[in-house]
Design an enzyme around this catalytic site. Structure first.
Site, PDB file in Angstrom:
ATOM      1  CE  LYS A 123      -3.672   2.278   2.836  1.00  0.00           C
ATOM      2  NZ  LYS A 123      -4.450   2.284   3.924  1.00  0.00           N
ATOM      3  CG  HIS A 145      -8.928  -3.530   5.864  1.00  0.00           C
ATOM      4  ND1 HIS A 145      -7.655  -3.236   4.963  1.00  0.00           N
ATOM      5  CD2 HIS A 145      -8.688  -3.106   6.924  1.00  0.00           C
ATOM      6  CE1 HIS A 145      -6.878  -2.870   5.716  1.00  0.00           C
ATOM      7  NE2 HIS A 145      -7.523  -2.227   6.945  1.00  0.00           N
ATOM      8  CG  HIS A 188      -0.650  -0.939  10.250  1.00  0.00           C
ATOM      9  ND1 HIS A 188      -1.129  -1.362  11.472  1.00  0.00           N
ATOM     10  CD2 HIS A 188      -1.449  -1.157   9.332  1.00  0.00           C
ATOM     11  CE1 HIS A 188      -2.313  -1.803  11.334  1.00  0.00           C
ATOM     12  NE2 HIS A 188      -2.686  -1.789   9.941  1.00  0.00           N
ATOM     13  CE1 TYR A 204      15.769   1.662  15.089  1.00  0.00           C
ATOM     14  CE2 TYR A 204      14.129   3.034  15.216  1.00  0.00           C
ATOM     15  CZ  TYR A 204      15.209   2.427  15.753  1.00  0.00           C
ATOM     16  OH  TYR A 204      15.743   3.173  17.023  1.00  0.00           O
TER      17      TYR A 204
END
Length: 412
Positions: free
Chosen positions: A276, A346, A373, A383
């Site tokens: 995404k 979802h 996410h 990171y």
């Protein structure tokens, strides 16, 4: 000595009768009434240009333009001339400006804005935006000059959308109209953003999360999935089980080619450009996503390979195998199971997040990395997205075992 001209009276203007030839009644300051043989009366003004040539201005027809109005226009022209501005050239410039304003319609400027923004959007987003404008906005105010549109006209347009229950669409269109007006201001087409002023006009839109069952409802969902009274295809059942086990986004699962998965080592890495955040036109996240899999998930993939392994996709489309499964296939399967408006593809992600944290005791950031996410701050986003790999592998195996424990039979 200059000839003194006695100003006209309203009665003189009204009673002026036609004669065989055109004649003039002077009011002073260059203003006069021109009367034609047919009885028409026109206000005109003569003046000399900077080069000494005589020129004339027309102020309109009597009685549409009264004596008082004609004098006001004469005085305005004399002020321009005193300032060194040719009244006739000024009038031409104003007419050209009016024509330009009329030509700069909302639709014209909106399409310019849309073209200018194309590189920042995904093709589907660009298509959706222009389609919405063409359907709901252009038919109402598209032909109006963007500088002449009033608050009321825009409000009436948006409320028509609300009246059919499309509150979210009205809200999005208002936001895009505000962006279009902002673009118009920056390019000199208007000087106000009327859409940005509409703060409390539209009905508030309640934010809705994707429908998802609760942890307590999960055992019954598993039983219904196992009984398969909905008579789902085997590949569809496996897709549902993999989403439950891996809680990927629906598109990330069904658009997966077999080339991404190593069935021998159990390694599955989704390239960043399929994720995404990787699909963003501006500043995409170029971090590949490691899908940590349990033993059960790998066994399901091996079973699926016997069905679709010769195809490019894990889940080929039933009608056109060259394409992946439709995004709506998962939602349709859930509906056939009896969970319409209660569960979505979802929703498996929300279910996994809450259950793993509450029942298995894992930290939020570990589950969050498996969900891929976007990080909420710049430090976290610096990171590697593949952090917590060992912990995530352990978590995913515990999650699969937990689901097995809820089922009357194993997920596989």
């Amino acid at each position: 000595m200059a000839k003194i001209i006695k100003p006209l009276s309203p009665m003189q203007v009204k009673n002026a009768r036609p004669q065989e030839k055109i004649y003039r009644l002077f009011d002073g300051g260059g203003l006069y009434l021109e009367v034609t043989p047919l009885g028409s009366k026109f206000w005109r003004m003569k003046f000399r240009q900077a080069n000494g040539k005589e020129n004339r201005l027309s102020f309109g027809k009597y009685p549409d333009v009264s004596l008082e109005q004609a004098r006001q226009r004469r005085d305005e022209a004399r002020k321009l001339k005193a300032a060194g501005i040719d009244p006739s050239e000024n009038r031409k410039a104003l007419k050209e400006a009016d024509l330009e304003r009329a030509a700069n319609t909302f639709e014209k400027i909106a399409r310019q804005w849309h073209t200018n923004r194309l590189e920042t959007w995904q093709p589907s987003t660009a298509k959706d935006i222009i389609n919405r404008l063409e359907k709901d906005i252009f038919p109402e105010i598209g032909a109006l000059p963007i500088s002449a549109i009033t608050h009321k006209q825009l409000i009436d347009t948006l409320r028509k959308i609300e009246e059919r229950g499309a509150n979210e669409i009205a809200k999005r269109l208002k936001a895009n109209c505000a962006r279009i007006f902002s673009y118009a201001i920056q390019h000199g087409y208007t000087d106000k953003n009327i859409a940005a002023d509409l703060t409390d006009v539209l009905k508030p839109v309640r934010k809705r999360h994707f429908a998802a069952i609760t942890t307590d409802e999960l055992p019954n969902f598993l039983k219904i999935m196992e009984r398969n009274e909905a008579r789902l295809y085997m590949s569809t059942r496996i897709a549902l089980r993999l989403i439950l086990l891996l809680f990927l986004r629906t598109s990330e699962l069904i658009e997966t080619p077999w080339s991404e998965i190593n069935l021998e080592t159990g390694e599955w890495i989704i390239p960043w450009n399929r994720m995404k955040r990787g699909k963003l036109a501006m500043n995409p996240d170029k971090t590949d996503h490691h899908v940590c899999m349990s033993r059960q998930a790998l066994e399901l993939l091996r079973e699926l390979h016997t069905l679709t392994g010769r195809n490019q996709w894990l889940f080929p489309n039933q009608r056109d195998p060259k394409k992946p499964m439709s995004n709506g296939a998962i939602l349709m399967a859930i509906r056939r199971m009896g969970y319409q408006n209660q569960m979505t593809g979802h929703g498996f992600r929300a279910l996994a997040m809450s259950t793993i944290k509450e029942r298995l005791g894992y930290r939020h950031e570990v589950v969050d990395r498996q969900l891929a996410h976007a990080q909420k701050n710049k430090i976290d986003s610096a990171y590697d997205r593949a952090m917590f790999l060992d912990e995530r592998k352990k978590m995913m195996q515990e999650w699969a075992d937990y689901l097995d424990g809820l089922s009357s039979t194993k997920i596989v």
